[in-house]
Design an enzyme around this catalytic site. Sequence first.
Site, mmCIF file in Angstrom:
data_model
loop_
_atom_site.group_PDB
_atom_site.id
_atom_site.type_symbol
_atom_site.label_atom_id
_atom_site.label_comp_id
_atom_site.label_asym_id
_atom_site.label_seq_id
_atom_site.Cartn_x
_atom_site.Cartn_y
_atom_site.Cartn_z
ATOM 1 N N PRO A 98 -6.508 -4.820 -1.716
ATOM 2 C CA PRO A 98 -7.187 -6.053 -1.298
ATOM 3 C C PRO A 98 -6.379 -6.768 -0.197
ATOM 4 O O PRO A 98 -5.149 -6.764 -0.242
ATOM 5 C CB PRO A 98 -7.243 -6.900 -2.571
ATOM 6 C CG PRO A 98 -6.989 -5.959 -3.693
ATOM 7 C CD PRO A 98 -6.191 -4.814 -3.147
ATOM 8 N N ILE A 99 -7.092 -7.369 0.770
ATOM 9 C CA ILE A 99 -6.418 -7.957 1.944
ATOM 10 C C ILE A 99 -6.032 -9.424 1.703
ATOM 11 O O ILE A 99 -6.807 -10.187 1.139
ATOM 12 C CB ILE A 99 -7.356 -7.878 3.180
ATOM 13 C CG1 ILE A 99 -7.623 -6.410 3.522
ATOM 14 C CG2 ILE A 99 -6.781 -8.616 4.388
ATOM 15 C CD1 ILE A 99 -8.670 -6.210 4.596
ATOM 16 N N GLY A 102 -1.367 -10.874 -1.236
ATOM 17 C CA GLY A 102 0.007 -10.664 -1.698
ATOM 18 C C GLY A 102 0.277 -9.292 -2.283
ATOM 19 O O GLY A 102 1.276 -9.101 -2.973
ATOM 20 N N LEU A 103 -0.598 -8.330 -2.007
ATOM 21 C CA LEU A 103 -0.369 -6.982 -2.564
ATOM 22 C C LEU A 103 0.106 -6.001 -1.489
ATOM 23 O O LEU A 103 0.017 -4.779 -1.659
ATOM 24 C CB LEU A 103 -1.629 -6.460 -3.269
ATOM 25 C CG LEU A 103 -2.078 -7.296 -4.479
ATOM 26 C CD1 LEU A 103 -3.331 -6.718 -5.116
ATOM 27 C CD2 LEU A 103 -0.964 -7.403 -5.532
ATOM 28 N N GLY A 104 0.589 -6.544 -0.391
ATOM 29 C CA GLY A 104 1.255 -5.704 0.601
ATOM 30 C C GLY A 104 0.324 -4.934 1.525
ATOM 31 O O GLY A 104 0.746 -3.956 2.148
ATOM 32 N N SER A 105 -0.934 -5.403 1.643
ATOM 33 C CA SER A 105 -1.876 -4.680 2.505
ATOM 34 C C SER A 105 -1.335 -4.556 3.931
ATOM 35 O O SER A 105 -1.332 -3.464 4.517
ATOM 36 C CB SER A 105 -3.212 -5.423 2.474
ATOM 37 O OG SER A 105 -3.931 -5.193 3.615
ATOM 38 N N SER A 106 -0.831 -5.670 4.469
ATOM 39 C CA SER A 106 -0.375 -5.657 5.852
ATOM 40 C C SER A 106 0.863 -4.759 6.021
ATOM 41 O O SER A 106 0.930 -3.933 6.944
ATOM 42 C CB SER A 106 -0.120 -7.102 6.264
ATOM 43 O OG SER A 106 0.821 -7.181 7.253
ATOM 44 N N ASP A 148 8.900 -6.089 1.943
ATOM 45 C CA ASP A 148 7.611 -5.439 1.672
ATOM 46 C C ASP A 148 7.540 -4.045 2.322
ATOM 47 O O ASP A 148 7.196 -3.063 1.673
ATOM 48 C CB ASP A 148 6.452 -6.291 2.214
ATOM 49 C CG ASP A 148 6.233 -7.558 1.409
ATOM 50 O OD1 ASP A 148 7.119 -7.912 0.615
ATOM 51 O OD2 ASP A 148 5.179 -8.187 1.584
#
Length: 313
Positions: A98-99, A102-106, A148
Amino acid sequence: MKSIASAPGKIILFGEHFVVHGTPAILAAIDKRVTVASSFTDNNTIKVNSELGTLEVPISSSYEVKNEFRPFVYLANKMVGSNQNVNGLEITINSDIPIGVGLGSSSACCVAAAASISGLFKELLSEEILKISIESEKTIFPDTSGADCTVCTYGGMIEYPSIEKIDNTFDLNLLIANSMIPHNTKNSVEKVNKFKENDEERFSQLCDLESKLIDEVITAMKNNDTTTFGLKMSENQKYLEEIQVSNETINGMISSLKEISIGTKITGAGDGGCIIALVKGENVSKVSALLPKDKECFSAKIDTKGVEWKIEK
Ligand code: PMV
């Protein structure tokens, strides 16, 4: 020829925000990944396809593009710049992370893109992938701690800045709950910088407390002590509340899980985004019913695999 790389998303178990100011942090890669496929074209452009849309720009190291596409254009220009006979690149991103929560997508995108785009030219070592992925992430977020991208590159659980994997001998039943409020890491980090400017002394105390807490967590893990691990999560949440990156929605979600969780906290920048909860196995199925209906909830498995790369002919 296609150069394909994937990298995992992440959770921050302990130490977000304080890590930007030099304290350690404990992070883990999760079993949600982003895949980036790159190939050469003859179009004299850099084309990026993602669920956020498509961007096609001329090859030029100075081309300014929208925030979310900057790391890819940066990486493409960096690689093409040193290879005169390349006419164009196409980069396609597919993600199940998910974007903006806070789950490190970027970071996972930066790591996978660094491996995929550079892989068109030569296979890079993990440390080289990490270096250029952090450079590319800095095009959107100059103050990144680099934590990250590090865990997305190496996978597993790490105590940043070390890249050595922590052997977690006990089974962590970690649940992720998404507040569905997107956040902006840069703004949250700036807010914390202001807190620090206003009260240097307290901020320095909090950094010391966070470092001590992380030492205690490492000991708890060595002793298979899940209860202390959970208590430390909740203690860490208090520090995050004090630096004002929590909000009513997050606090409400945390308090809904009070009866069944051993520990609960924000993961990532906060101000929305996700929380993580440590729960006993028999309580895992109760979590979603306790949270407001509009929140998404899923269990997090730690992914031991970091960045992976292959060539498809
Ligand atoms: O919410 P995320 O996934 O962008 O994580 C940010 C973590 C911070 O510690 C707030 C920033 C950083 O660079 O470490």
